[in-house]
Design a protein around this motif. Structure first.
Motif, PDB file in Angstrom:
ATOM      1  N   ILE A 129       0.821  -1.215   0.000  1.00 60.82           N
ATOM      2  CA  ILE A 129       0.000   0.000   0.000  1.00 60.82           C
ATOM      3  C   ILE A 129       0.856   1.268   0.000  1.00 60.82           C
ATOM      4  CG2 ILE A 129      -1.715   1.327   1.324  1.00 60.82           C
ATOM      5  CD1 ILE A 129      -2.952  -1.364   2.150  1.00 60.82           C
ATOM      6  N   PRO A 130       1.851   1.409   0.918  1.00 62.54           N
ATOM      7  CA  PRO A 130       2.720   2.594   0.870  1.00 62.54           C
ATOM      8  C   PRO A 130       3.546   2.678  -0.411  1.00 62.54           C
ATOM      9  CG  PRO A 130       2.887   1.520   2.997  1.00 62.54           C
ATOM     10  CD  PRO A 130       2.133   0.589   2.102  1.00 62.54           C
ATOM     11  N   PHE A 131       3.951   1.521  -0.940  1.00 65.54           N
ATOM     12  CA  PHE A 131       4.743   1.513  -2.176  1.00 65.54           C
ATOM     13  C   PHE A 131       3.937   2.095  -3.341  1.00 65.54           C
ATOM     14  CE2 PHE A 131       6.164  -0.600  -6.096  1.00 65.54           C
ATOM     15  CZ  PHE A 131       7.505  -0.220  -6.102  1.00 65.54           C
ATOM     16  N   ILE A 132       2.685   1.658  -3.461  1.00 64.24           N
ATOM     17  CA  ILE A 132       1.805   2.182  -4.521  1.00 64.24           C
ATOM     18  C   ILE A 132       1.551   3.667  -4.304  1.00 64.24           C
ATOM     19  CG2 ILE A 132      -0.536   2.053  -5.488  1.00 64.24           C
ATOM     20  CD1 ILE A 132      -0.451  -0.983  -4.741  1.00 64.24           C
ATOM     21  N   ALA A 133       1.348   4.056  -3.032  1.00 67.49           N
ATOM     22  CA  ALA A 133       1.115   5.468  -2.701  1.00 67.49           C
ATOM     23  C   ALA A 133       2.323   6.324  -3.075  1.00 67.49           C
ATOM     24  CB  ALA A 133       0.802   5.612  -1.214  1.00 67.49           C
ATOM     25  N   ALA A 134       3.531   5.788  -2.849  1.00 64.46           N
ATOM     26  CA  ALA A 134       4.761   6.524  -3.183  1.00 64.46           C
ATOM     27  C   ALA A 134       4.865   6.760  -4.693  1.00 64.46           C
ATOM     28  CB  ALA A 134       5.979   5.754  -2.680  1.00 64.46           C
ATOM     29  N   ILE A 135       4.494   5.758  -5.493  1.00 68.49           N
ATOM     30  CA  ILE A 135       4.525   5.899  -6.958  1.00 68.49           C
ATOM     31  C   ILE A 135       3.538   6.984  -7.407  1.00 68.49           C
ATOM     32  CG2 ILE A 135       4.006   4.740  -9.146  1.00 68.49           C
ATOM     33  CD1 ILE A 135       5.026   2.144  -7.836  1.00 68.49           C
ATOM     34  N   ILE A 136       2.334   6.961  -6.825  1.00 71.34           N
ATOM     35  CA  ILE A 136       1.316   7.966  -7.180  1.00 71.34           C
ATOM     36  C   ILE A 136       1.802   9.360  -6.809  1.00 71.34           C
ATOM     37  CG2 ILE A 136      -1.035   8.785  -6.685  1.00 71.34           C
ATOM     38  CD1 ILE A 136      -1.802   5.827  -6.215  1.00 71.34           C
ATOM     39  N   GLN A 137       2.441   9.475  -5.633  1.00 73.09           N
ATOM     40  CA  GLN A 137       2.911  10.789  -5.171  1.00 73.09           C
ATOM     41  C   GLN A 137       4.032  11.330  -6.037  1.00 73.09           C
ATOM     42  OE1 GLN A 137       2.797  11.346  -0.926  1.00 73.09           O
ATOM     43  NE2 GLN A 137       4.623  12.628  -0.975  1.00 73.09           N
ATOM     44  N   ILE A 138       4.794  10.454  -6.676  1.00 74.18           N
ATOM     45  CA  ILE A 138       5.851  10.907  -7.598  1.00 74.18           C
ATOM     46  C   ILE A 138       5.243  11.690  -8.758  1.00 74.18           C
ATOM     47  CG2 ILE A 138       7.546  10.110  -9.306  1.00 74.18           C
ATOM     48  CD1 ILE A 138       8.188   7.808  -7.341  1.00 74.18           C
ATOM     49  N   PHE A 139       4.109  11.210  -9.257  1.00 73.47           N
ATOM     50  CA  PHE A 139       3.451  11.852 -10.399  1.00 73.47           C
ATOM     51  C   PHE A 139       2.537  13.012  -9.976  1.00 73.47           C
ATOM     52  CE2 PHE A 139       4.458   7.558 -11.910  1.00 73.47           C
ATOM     53  CZ  PHE A 139       5.113   7.856 -13.104  1.00 73.47           C
ATOM     54  N   PHE A 140       2.051  12.963  -8.730  1.00 77.39           N
ATOM     55  CA  PHE A 140       1.179  14.036  -8.222  1.00 77.39           C
ATOM     56  C   PHE A 140       1.752  14.525  -6.895  1.00 77.39           C
ATOM     57  CE2 PHE A 140      -1.407  11.037 -10.635  1.00 77.39           C
ATOM     58  CZ  PHE A 140      -2.010  11.869 -11.576  1.00 77.39           C
ATOM     59  N   ASN A 141       2.831  15.333  -6.994  1.00 78.95           N
ATOM     60  CA  ASN A 141       3.569  15.713  -5.790  1.00 78.95           C
ATOM     61  C   ASN A 141       2.819  16.670  -4.874  1.00 78.95           C
ATOM     62  OD1 ASN A 141       3.758  18.050  -7.279  1.00 78.95           O
ATOM     63  ND2 ASN A 141       5.942  17.830  -7.736  1.00 78.95           N
ATOM     64  N   ASN A 142       1.669  17.148  -5.301  1.00 78.54           N
ATOM     65  CA  ASN A 142       0.866  18.007  -4.428  1.00 78.54           C
ATOM     66  C   ASN A 142       0.011  17.188  -3.457  1.00 78.54           C
ATOM     67  OD1 ASN A 142      -0.666  17.117  -6.686  1.00 78.54           O
ATOM     68  ND2 ASN A 142      -2.256  18.611  -6.192  1.00 78.54           N
ATOM     69  N   LEU A 143       0.001  15.851  -3.644  1.00 82.34           N
ATOM     70  CA  LEU A 143      -0.760  14.976  -2.758  1.00 82.34           C
ATOM     71  C   LEU A 143       0.119  14.474  -1.611  1.00 82.34           C
ATOM     72  CD1 LEU A 143      -2.637  12.756  -5.368  1.00 82.34           C
ATOM     73  CD2 LEU A 143      -3.566  14.711  -4.128  1.00 82.34           C
ATOM     74  N   LEU A 144      -0.501  14.252  -0.459  1.00 82.26           N
ATOM     75  CA  LEU A 144       0.188  13.633   0.669  1.00 82.26           C
ATOM     76  C   LEU A 144      -0.392  12.231   0.857  1.00 82.26           C
ATOM     77  CD1 LEU A 144       0.288  16.540   3.283  1.00 82.26           C
ATOM     78  CD2 LEU A 144       2.108  15.801   1.757  1.00 82.26           C
ATOM     79  N   LEU A 145       0.341  11.217   0.385  1.00 83.39           N
ATOM     80  CA  LEU A 145      -0.205   9.862   0.387  1.00 83.39           C
ATOM     81  C   LEU A 145       0.632   8.853   1.162  1.00 83.39           C
ATOM     82  CD1 LEU A 145      -1.314   9.530  -3.350  1.00 83.39           C
ATOM     83  CD2 LEU A 145      -2.769   9.992  -1.370  1.00 83.39           C
ATOM     84  N   ILE A 146       1.949   9.054   1.198  1.00 81.50           N
ATOM     85  CA  ILE A 146       2.838   8.000   1.693  1.00 81.50           C
ATOM     86  C   ILE A 146       2.558   7.645   3.153  1.00 81.50           C
ATOM     87  CG2 ILE A 146       5.228   7.334   2.145  1.00 81.50           C
ATOM     88  CD1 ILE A 146       6.043   9.001  -0.275  1.00 81.50           C
ATOM     89  N   TRP A 147       2.641   8.627   4.050  1.00 80.07           N
ATOM     90  CA  TRP A 147       2.483   8.312   5.473  1.00 80.07           C
ATOM     91  C   TRP A 147       1.031   8.048   5.844  1.00 80.07           C
ATOM     92  CZ3 TRP A 147       6.264   6.403   7.957  1.00 80.07           C
ATOM     93  CH2 TRP A 147       7.567   6.712   7.559  1.00 80.07           C
ATOM     94  N   GLY A 148       0.123   8.675   5.111  1.00 84.10           N
ATOM     95  CA  GLY A 148      -1.283   8.339   5.302  1.00 84.10           C
ATOM     96  C   GLY A 148      -1.541   6.887   4.946  1.00 84.10           C
TER      97      GLY A 148
END
Length: 375
Positions: free
Chosen positions: A183-202
């Motif tokens: 789950i965090p790994f997928i979130a990290a990939i998404i955040q790379i493309f949308f850096n305005n989102l906070l996804l990793i620690w959530g």
């Protein structure tokens, strides 16, 4: 102005609320001094919650430029945040080691945490990882990726631990542990493309929530001490087989010999270890051919899909042989031995309790025979 920032931090806020509720429930339900793994899981929740709160505060401070205290506060927030990032991953790794009853191979495994914390602390003055100027403008430092690399080092190490111990887990359990990392790994990939989102620690928080739900489910199905099925799960499984009557099976009832003597001589802690060792032995032996449950005290039951009495007899003989080898491996001052009773299920039983009672009686007969041989 908070309308701008709220959509970015709303996931973090929701996750923090869930983690605080879980933390309260977990600390209430479990004795903190009972198991190291319980402590580690609580520390993991606390660390992740602090990181997410710091992430929320960091975004809120972006809206303020009016005072010199804002950049200073933001520096402190980032120092704590970057210092804690790898600790969360480290705690997950320790949790997995405890989960599989393993020990860290070296105490040096903690060194990257110390190095990262030192670099984070020095960043306040020297900007090694980040810099925040008086205009509240944030910029990355030369060592920005240090904490990220260390964090991923611990997460990858954790993944290796899960892979190596796949045989010790059931399919559902294995998937749950993998999902914690996925789950965090997928979130990290998404955040790379949308850096305005906070996804990793959530997403790490979401993984903790999902794993907590699994722990609750596991507590209902498994014996807390030994990790095998509890009595309720065992009886339900037997009952389902009893009702269906479409798949031949046999039950083996197991009782640990002289368990009271182990308790009286070496103490209850050693008695618990003896039960854990017996359960681990039975789990490993029957992992491909049966299911193991604890009926209470020092009694276990095994459900196997073997209707041939010759096969079951062969298994019983081999269990005792392998248990002798297991005792040598354990190298304890006492020997673990068992008494067994077993019987194929026949359709002439109208009640499952009668079937289990017959097997229990056969086990007791076997126990008396062993006592006569020893005395």
């Amino acid at each position: 102005m908070y309308k701008v920032i709220l959509p970015i931090i709303d996931l973090d806020i929701i996750v923090v609320i869930f983690l605080v509720v879980i933390l309260h429930t977990y600390k209430t339900k479990f004795k903190m001094d009972e198991k190291k793994i319980n402590k580690t899981y609580v520390y993991l929740i606390i660390t992740t919650t602090i990181i997410i709160i710091l992430e929320i505060l960091d975004k809120i401070l972006l809206l303020h430029h009016s005072t010199i205290l804002v950049p200073i506060t933001k520096k402190i927030i980032n120092i704590i945040g970057f210092g804690l990032y790898p600790i969360s991953a480290f705690l997950w790794m320790i949790y997995l080691l405890q989960y599989f009853n393993l020990e860290p191979k070296s105490k040096l495994i903690i060194m990257p945490l110390i190095i990262n914390f030192a670099i984070s602390l020095l960043s306040y003055k020297y900007g090694f990882i980040f810099e925040v100027n008086n205009l509240n403008i944030y910029s990355r430092g030369t060592f920005f990726f240090t904490s990220i690399i260390i964090t991923y080092f611990y997460f990858i190490t954790s993944l290796i631990i899960i892979f190596k111990n796949k045989e010790k887990t059931e399919d559902k359990e294995y998937i749950n542990l993998i999902m914690f990392e996925a789950i965090p790994f997928i979130a990290a990939i998404i955040q790379i493309f949308f850096n305005n989102l906070l996804l990793i620690w959530g997403s790490v928080g979401i993984s903790l929530v999902i794993h907590y739900i699994y722990i609750q489910e596991k507590l209902l199905r498994y014996d807390n001490l030994t990790g095998v099925w509890n009595r309720m799960t065992s009886e339900l499984y037997i009952y389902n087989n009893f009702i269906n009557k479409n798949r031949p099976f046999s039950l083996i009832y197991v009782d640990v010999n002289d368990f009271k003597l182990i308790n009286d001589t070496y103490g209850h802690n050693e008695g618990d270890k003896a039960l854990i060792n017996i359960a681990n032995f039975l789990k490993n032996y029957f992992k491909d051919i049966g299911k193991v449950g604890r009926m209470g005290g020092d009694e276990f039951i095994i459900i196997i899909y073997k209707e041939n009495e010759i096969q079951v007899n062969s298994i019983i003989r081999d269990i005792n042989l392998q248990l002798c080898k297991y005792n040598i491996k354990l190298n304890k001052s006492y020997k673990l031995t068992i008494s067994t009773g077993y019987k194929k299920f026949y359709n002439n039983y109208s009640r499952i309790t009668d079937y289990i009672k017959d097997i229990d009686e056969l086990m007791y007969i076997n126990k008396q025979k062993i006592k006569k041989k020893l005395h």
